[in-house]
Design a protein around this motif. Sequence first.
Motif, PDB file in Angstrom:
ATOM      1  N   HIS A 111       0.836  -1.450   0.242  1.00  0.00           N
ATOM      2  CA  HIS A 111      -0.054   0.055   0.138  1.00  0.00           C
ATOM      3  C   HIS A 111       0.860   1.168   0.094  1.00  0.00           C
ATOM      4  CE1 HIS A 111      -3.779  -2.452   0.482  1.00  0.00           C
ATOM      5  NE2 HIS A 111      -3.098  -2.994   1.388  1.00  0.00           N
ATOM      6  N   VAL A 112       2.188   1.045   0.339  1.00  0.00           N
ATOM      7  CA  VAL A 112       3.096   2.279   0.334  1.00  0.00           C
ATOM      8  C   VAL A 112       4.106   2.054  -0.421  1.00  0.00           C
ATOM      9  CG1 VAL A 112       4.286   3.826   1.742  1.00  0.00           C
ATOM     10  CG2 VAL A 112       2.198   2.808   2.548  1.00  0.00           C
ATOM     11  N   PRO A 113       4.591   3.027  -1.435  1.00  0.00           N
ATOM     12  CA  PRO A 113       5.911   2.918  -2.645  1.00  0.00           C
ATOM     13  C   PRO A 113       6.903   2.488  -1.845  1.00  0.00           C
ATOM     14  CG  PRO A 113       4.400   4.740  -3.130  1.00  0.00           C
ATOM     15  CD  PRO A 113       3.861   4.366  -1.692  1.00  0.00           C
ATOM     16  N   HIS A 114       7.137   3.120  -0.634  1.00  0.00           N
ATOM     17  CA  HIS A 114       8.623   3.000  -0.045  1.00  0.00           C
ATOM     18  C   HIS A 114       8.367   2.488   1.512  1.00  0.00           C
ATOM     19  CE1 HIS A 114      10.492   4.778  -3.396  1.00  0.00           C
ATOM     20  NE2 HIS A 114       9.382   5.763  -3.542  1.00  0.00           N
ATOM     21  N   VAL A 115       9.028   1.488   1.700  1.00  0.00           N
ATOM     22  CA  VAL A 115       9.192   0.953   2.986  1.00  0.00           C
ATOM     23  C   VAL A 115      10.527   0.918   3.598  1.00  0.00           C
ATOM     24  CG1 VAL A 115       8.535  -0.908   4.482  1.00  0.00           C
ATOM     25  CG2 VAL A 115       7.001  -0.345   2.785  1.00  0.00           C
ATOM     26  N   LEU A 116      10.970   1.474   4.890  1.00  0.00           N
ATOM     27  CA  LEU A 116      12.314   1.452   5.417  1.00  0.00           C
ATOM     28  C   LEU A 116      11.826   0.887   6.534  1.00  0.00           C
ATOM     29  CD1 LEU A 116      13.275   5.043   4.874  1.00  0.00           C
ATOM     30  CD2 LEU A 116      13.798   3.208   3.429  1.00  0.00           C
ATOM     31  N   LEU A 117      12.896   0.040   7.341  1.00  0.00           N
ATOM     32  CA  LEU A 117      12.925  -0.770   8.366  1.00  0.00           C
ATOM     33  C   LEU A 117      14.090  -0.165   9.301  1.00  0.00           C
ATOM     34  CD1 LEU A 117      11.894  -3.019  10.165  1.00  0.00           C
ATOM     35  CD2 LEU A 117      13.304  -4.636   9.113  1.00  0.00           C
ATOM     36  N   ALA A 118      13.939   0.004  10.448  1.00  0.00           N
ATOM     37  CA  ALA A 118      14.789   0.426  11.500  1.00  0.00           C
ATOM     38  C   ALA A 118      14.667  -0.220  12.673  1.00  0.00           C
ATOM     39  CB  ALA A 118      14.827   2.069  11.839  1.00  0.00           C
ATOM     40  N   VAL A 119      15.674  -1.229  13.069  1.00  0.00           N
ATOM     41  CA  VAL A 119      15.721  -2.182  14.032  1.00  0.00           C
ATOM     42  C   VAL A 119      16.484  -1.347  15.513  1.00  0.00           C
ATOM     43  CG1 VAL A 119      16.227  -4.311  15.096  1.00  0.00           C
ATOM     44  CG2 VAL A 119      15.551  -3.849  12.670  1.00  0.00           C
ATOM     45  N   VAL A 120      15.729  -1.502  16.422  1.00  0.00           N
ATOM     46  CA  VAL A 120      16.488  -0.888  17.826  1.00  0.00           C
ATOM     47  C   VAL A 120      16.441  -1.976  18.761  1.00  0.00           C
ATOM     48  CG1 VAL A 120      15.957   0.522  19.768  1.00  0.00           C
ATOM     49  CG2 VAL A 120      15.080   1.174  17.629  1.00  0.00           C
ATOM     50  N   PRO A 121      18.022  -2.265  19.076  1.00  0.00           N
ATOM     51  CA  PRO A 121      18.201  -3.368  20.106  1.00  0.00           C
ATOM     52  C   PRO A 121      17.228  -3.537  21.133  1.00  0.00           C
ATOM     53  CG  PRO A 121      20.178  -2.251  19.544  1.00  0.00           C
ATOM     54  CD  PRO A 121      18.885  -1.289  19.076  1.00  0.00           C
ATOM     55  N   SER A 122      16.869  -4.500  21.269  1.00  0.00           N
ATOM     56  CA  SER A 122      15.831  -4.985  22.561  1.00  0.00           C
ATOM     57  C   SER A 122      16.786  -4.977  24.066  1.00  0.00           C
ATOM     58  CB  SER A 122      15.281  -6.025  22.475  1.00  0.00           C
ATOM     59  OG  SER A 122      14.269  -6.159  21.327  1.00  0.00           O
ATOM     60  N   TYR A 123      16.543  -4.166  24.759  1.00  0.00           N
ATOM     61  CA  TYR A 123      17.200  -4.165  25.925  1.00  0.00           C
ATOM     62  C   TYR A 123      16.699  -5.355  27.011  1.00  0.00           C
ATOM     63  CZ  TYR A 123      19.357  -2.444  30.500  1.00  0.00           C
ATOM     64  OH  TYR A 123      20.239  -2.483  31.398  1.00  0.00           O
ATOM     65  N   VAL A 124      17.707  -6.130  27.334  1.00  0.00           N
ATOM     66  CA  VAL A 124      17.432  -7.100  28.516  1.00  0.00           C
ATOM     67  C   VAL A 124      18.270  -6.943  29.459  1.00  0.00           C
ATOM     68  CG1 VAL A 124      17.208  -9.636  28.673  1.00  0.00           C
ATOM     69  CG2 VAL A 124      16.663  -8.609  26.531  1.00  0.00           C
ATOM     70  N   PRO A 125      17.876  -6.881  30.716  1.00  0.00           N
ATOM     71  CA  PRO A 125      18.777  -6.662  31.827  1.00  0.00           C
ATOM     72  C   PRO A 125      19.744  -8.188  31.999  1.00  0.00           C
ATOM     73  CG  PRO A 125      16.570  -6.100  32.472  1.00  0.00           C
ATOM     74  CD  PRO A 125      16.413  -6.829  31.057  1.00  0.00           C
ATOM     75  N   GLU A 126      20.641  -8.029  32.734  1.00  0.00           N
ATOM     76  CA  GLU A 126      21.619  -9.169  32.973  1.00  0.00           C
ATOM     77  C   GLU A 126      20.801  -9.987  34.046  1.00  0.00           C
ATOM     78  OE1 GLU A 126      25.565  -8.256  33.719  1.00  0.00           O
ATOM     79  OE2 GLU A 126      25.843  -7.084  31.819  1.00  0.00           O
ATOM     80  N   PRO A 127      20.787 -11.361  33.925  1.00  0.00           N
ATOM     81  CA  PRO A 127      20.334 -12.028  34.999  1.00  0.00           C
ATOM     82  C   PRO A 127      21.107 -11.900  36.179  1.00  0.00           C
ATOM     83  CG  PRO A 127      21.312 -13.639  33.579  1.00  0.00           C
ATOM     84  CD  PRO A 127      21.583 -12.027  32.660  1.00  0.00           C
ATOM     85  N   PRO A 128      20.259 -12.150  37.344  1.00  0.00           N
ATOM     86  CA  PRO A 128      21.004 -11.861  38.710  1.00  0.00           C
ATOM     87  C   PRO A 128      22.276 -12.876  38.963  1.00  0.00           C
ATOM     88  CG  PRO A 128      18.720 -12.314  38.974  1.00  0.00           C
ATOM     89  CD  PRO A 128      19.003 -12.497  37.455  1.00  0.00           C
ATOM     90  N   HIS A 129      22.382 -13.973  38.224  1.00  0.00           N
ATOM     91  CA  HIS A 129      23.499 -14.828  38.179  1.00  0.00           C
ATOM     92  C   HIS A 129      24.830 -14.216  37.515  1.00  0.00           C
ATOM     93  CE1 HIS A 129      21.203 -16.654  35.265  1.00  0.00           C
ATOM     94  NE2 HIS A 129      22.405 -16.946  34.743  1.00  0.00           N
ATOM     95  N   ALA A 130      24.401 -13.452  36.601  1.00  0.00           N
ATOM     96  CA  ALA A 130      25.802 -12.873  35.740  1.00  0.00           C
ATOM     97  C   ALA A 130      26.638 -12.262  36.547  1.00  0.00           C
ATOM     98  CB  ALA A 130      25.253 -12.078  34.614  1.00  0.00           C
ATOM     99  N   PRO A 131      27.846 -12.419  35.635  1.00  0.00           N
ATOM    100  CA  PRO A 131      29.125 -11.834  36.448  1.00  0.00           C
ATOM    101  C   PRO A 131      28.789 -10.111  36.708  1.00  0.00           C
ATOM    102  CG  PRO A 131      29.823 -13.032  34.487  1.00  0.00           C
ATOM    103  CD  PRO A 131      28.243 -13.019  34.630  1.00  0.00           C
ATOM    104  N   GLU A 132      29.335  -9.866  37.633  1.00  0.00           N
ATOM    105  CA  GLU A 132      28.917  -8.619  38.063  1.00  0.00           C
ATOM    106  C   GLU A 132      29.520  -7.551  36.970  1.00  0.00           C
ATOM    107  OE1 GLU A 132      30.234  -5.092  41.419  1.00  0.00           O
ATOM    108  OE2 GLU A 132      30.548  -7.170  41.484  1.00  0.00           O
TER     109      GLU A 132
END
Length: 851
Positions: free
Chosen positions: A442-463
Amino acid sequence: MNNAVNDGVWTGTWVAERLGVELVGDDALPALLGLALRRNPKRAHLLVSHVLGKHIPQSPAVVYDHGLRLGHQVRDLLGDGDGDGDTGSAAVVLGYAETATGLGHAVADGLGGAPYLHSTRRPVAGVAAAGGFEEAHSHATSHLLLPEDPALLSGAGPLVLVDDEFSTGNTVLNTIRDLHARHPRDRYVIVALVDMRSPEDSGRLREFAAEIGARVDVVATASGTVRLPDGVLEKGRALVARHESGSESGSGGGSEAGSQSPSAGCGSTVADRAVPRAPGGALPPGGTDTVDLHWPPGLPDGGRHGFTPAHRARLDAALPAMAGRMAEALPAGARRVLVLGTEELMYAPLRLAERLERVTDAEVRFSTTTRSPVLALDDPGYAIRSRLVFPAHDDPADGPGERYAYNVAGGGFDTVVAVVDSTGDTPALHAPGGLLARLAAHVPHVLLAVVPSYVPEPPHAPERPAMLPEPLRGPAFSSYAPEEVGWLLQDLSDVTLEAPTEEREEAIQSGGAHYAESLPVEYQPSEAYQRLFHSALDASAARIARAVGVVTETVLAERSPRPVLVSLARAGTPVGVLMRRWAKFRHGLDLPHYAVSIVRGRGIDANALRWLAAHHDPRDVVFVDGWTGKGAITRELADAIEEFAAEEGVTGFDPEIAVLADPGSCVRTYGTREDFLIPSACLNSTVSGLISRTVLRADLVGPDDFHGAKFYRELAAADVSVAFLDTVCARFPEVAESADSAAKELMAEDRSPTWEGWRAVERISEEYGIHDVNLVKPGVGETTRVLLRRVPWKILARAGAGADLDHVRLLAEQRGVPVEEVGELPYSCVGLIHPKYTRGATGADGKAVTR
């Protein structure tokens, strides 16, 4: 299609006439709301906001402004006081998924950048829920609270809850009940674009507040009620069923654009025929281009896990560059552009769209996809004119299902920029029948921008390694406004670092100490010297303004259209502020500007480079200084950047400095190569935001610290930092055209550095028996520094040099330093430091050098 009005008709007319639904209340309600029919057995009607940026494409500036203004109202409410000490600074803002995630974030911004969290319907592996609640009337009821820092919800300050509409109050009561049981507090503020509660609902909220013993306020843009006739739910269901079966006539036709779902069977419409579609709805070859935003590493994409004031500062600094990249990716001749967010991802695309709207000539609109099923009817009196249907593409917890984009098909857009987070960048997004294919149909031009999903480090991850602090800003550090410059320094104001000039000089020359390990006692100018400064500023302000324009235009044209200015503290910092002001004056650009430390013999502050690389694209960084002398700092920076790249693996920093004046012919980017008086060289901290020169000493600056500096608050009465800037900026309008022309001429010339100044310094060093180029300080600026901070031996002045050297002659007279006129000198003057600062040493003339 317009927003509040389509073809002169209110967008709630169609539903109001058929169901007898009425909006009663503030006159502003029709401008804020339209009506549509839900495909939901729990509620017949849908209030469709014209200013939320969800279902109806709207100017992003309008969307963001409504949230900001609500935030300002909350700030005023919390600050006006009832004596309980509540202020906006202690508040935390909670927005509701999915429709109010962006609105809540904008309210937090309007509240002064308060910490922000929004509820989510997307569980995240490894992140424990800190709470949850139900939204009774919604088609998707469960909300989760997943803060990275659970303490975000446990403070004692006000909790501000934000939704797009406040209808019955049930959702808010459920939220407060859940959170209050875990973390009781004294005050809550409920914020909505529209407050549509009945008197009974309002009374129920008052009773609830009394029950829990807390104050609950309500802030809204407009208020009223929805009058619903008897049997409206059954009538609404029947009306939806008739239109979905295609049996209703005279409605203007449905607009189910591109759905393959049995429940979306309104048939082909004008919107379907807007752009020929590949078989099966697949993207035509090259149908979607991607835009690499260079999203700052580690910056959350929204408030799902919390968004702090520091996060906001990072986003604000990065937005101009990211929106610029988006603008560059638009097809030539783009006229009407839609930035389309996805479900809960509203704030990041809204801010990008708002920035894009400023920098492009195209008409920019903003909306997002949604999981809310709504009937679409192509009628001017109906709020949802078309819909695109596509499968969920973010692996939702509730399994596969439909998602929708409303009022996109048939909206007259020639370009859509779809902004998704990386979790949603799945094969389903790109598949035939996916969102991108639906848009391309339906639209002549389509652009895609991807933003990194932020995921907190799990509690057991190294400091995590120690995080570098955010930049220091005025008025807490420096007399500059906070937006003018962020200092990547640590505050050593409480440390005694000053030493008598003679002691410092002896220690430096004997090798016992480095010049950056201590500070000279700040020179306090006499009245006569202050008069010279002001007269010099008045005489040279236009000349400086023109040089500022030339160097800034050169940077914008050759280095980056969205540069990150990084001045070398402290002489470069006033110039960086002036360049930032020129870019705003001439181009409407709001450039980020930081100040960093560089030390001869020690290099640039590597931690400052690490901070810059984490927050900006190194390719956009432009280092700024006031002037060049012999080019020692130019070489120092080049070596330091090369070493940093080798050790850290971070490339992209361009070591070439942009300077106001380049008398030494050391750089390619400059405002002039004349050696003339820049009045900011005449003084020390009192013309540089009351900041000392930088300090690098092992006992004060650790391996993970920024270099240090002091803020001389006690010198505020003598501060002329802002006066200097304002005087120069006042001359911008009169020099703008000539600066533009000069920059264009300059860029057409060969500006390769000749290092003429370095050769002159080597010659002078030998002629005067000094044999150390570090003790030869060429140019007006460097000579002034010698007289203010070192132990000068003599001053060489070019024969015939005029008023530019008046302050030099006065300082030399005050310190008993001879001024020797020289016929052939590439600089206006050169300052010579005592060649050997010990008793019995002799100079080139054979005379003893004494203290």
